[in-house]
Design an enzyme around this catalytic site. Structure first.
Site, mmCIF file in Angstrom:
data_model
loop_
_atom_site.group_PDB
_atom_site.id
_atom_site.type_symbol
_atom_site.label_atom_id
_atom_site.label_comp_id
_atom_site.label_asym_id
_atom_site.label_seq_id
_atom_site.Cartn_x
_atom_site.Cartn_y
_atom_site.Cartn_z
ATOM 1 N N LYS A 78 0.938 3.764 7.450
ATOM 2 C CA LYS A 78 0.224 4.685 6.560
ATOM 3 C C LYS A 78 0.677 6.127 6.820
ATOM 4 O O LYS A 78 1.315 6.429 7.837
ATOM 5 C CB LYS A 78 -1.290 4.617 6.811
ATOM 6 C CG LYS A 78 -1.944 3.291 6.459
ATOM 7 C CD LYS A 78 -2.005 3.065 4.964
ATOM 8 C CE LYS A 78 -2.761 1.763 4.646
ATOM 9 N NZ LYS A 78 -2.038 0.568 5.094
ATOM 10 N N SER A 111 0.810 -1.222 0.000
ATOM 11 C CA SER A 111 0.000 0.000 0.000
ATOM 12 C C SER A 111 0.842 1.270 0.000
ATOM 13 O O SER A 111 0.314 2.355 -0.197
ATOM 14 C CB SER A 111 -0.938 0.018 1.215
ATOM 15 O OG SER A 111 -0.216 0.251 2.408
#
Length: 241
Positions: free
Chosen positions: A194, A155
């Site tokens: 993230k 990601s």
């Protein structure tokens, strides 16, 4: 009998130049003829003066014959290939001795959050670690605050972080918008890597992959920041031929 003049610098010329450089660096002025002679094991001041005249002719020094301690260095002693090799070897050795080991404390997911044991990231054995040169880290970074995590997922590929890479983290409990963090989602015992954004009434955990959606957490208290990324160690991958 005076020494026969040779082309280039003899070993005695070099000894004089090394002595002059060090003496002037330490004292701020030049040594006497007698001190120079003592440094090279020559008692005759006339012989020392002969060598100094040669150094003047070679363009390494300048002096006033009517003034004591008036030697001025015009250029440094040239470095031989052998000396350069030794110097380079010393530099490499110094770099190698400045290697630190950062504990590898587990795996961090760079995709959907992954359930983790409640014992934090520490599920790798105590001997696991990542060796890196101290010079690669920010100079004021406290190495005791650092730990490493192996990345699982893709990601964060647009941030040049791929599956299997190692991220070096700095322990932290707070983050600014846009910083890449390792977070623990307390309610679900899940962890993820993230970009962090604090919005009006929620937390947005933003991936760096256009094919993936951000993670929204409505309860900010559920998000526990474990650390910020300070460095990425890319892993070499085999390419099929």
């Amino acid at each position: 009998m005076m020494a026969r003049k040779k082309a280039g610098l003899s070993e005695r010329h070099k000894k004089i130049m090394r002595y002059l450089e060090k003496f002037q660096e330490d004292s701020g002025y030049s040594p006497s003829i007698r001190q120079i002679g003592e440094s090279i094991g020559v008692k005759s001041t006339s012989l020392v003066d002969y060598y100094l005249k040669q150094l003047e002719e070679f363009g390494y020094i300048e002096r006033d014959s009517h003034v004591s301690r008036s030697i001025r260095l015009l250029q440094p002693l040239p470095t031989s290939v052998g000396e350069k090799v030794v110097s380079a070897a010393k530099s490499v050795a110094a770099t190698l001795t400045d290697v630190i080991t950062i504990p590898l404390q587990g795996r961090i997911v760079a995709s959907a959050p992954l359930p983790m044991p409640a014992s934090d990231f520490n599920y790798f054995d105590a001997e696991s670690g990542v060796d890196i040169a101290r010079s690669l880290l920010p100079p004021r970074e406290n190495v005791d605050d650092l730990f490493a995590l192996e990345v699982d997922g893709d990601s964060m590929i647009d941030a040049m972080i791929n599956d299997g890479d190692i991220v070096i983290m700095k322990r932290a409990q707070q983050a600014n918008n846009g910083e890449m963090v390792a977070v623990w989602l307390d309610d679900n015992d899940e962890t993820t890597l993230k970009y962090f954004y604090k919005e009006k009434d929620r937390i947005r955990l933003q991936p760096a992959n256009p094919t993936m959606q951000p993670i929204y957490v409505d309860n900010p208290k559920q998000v526990r920041i474990m650390g910020k990324v300070v460095m990425v160690i890319r892993q070499v991958r085999n390419v099929a031929m």
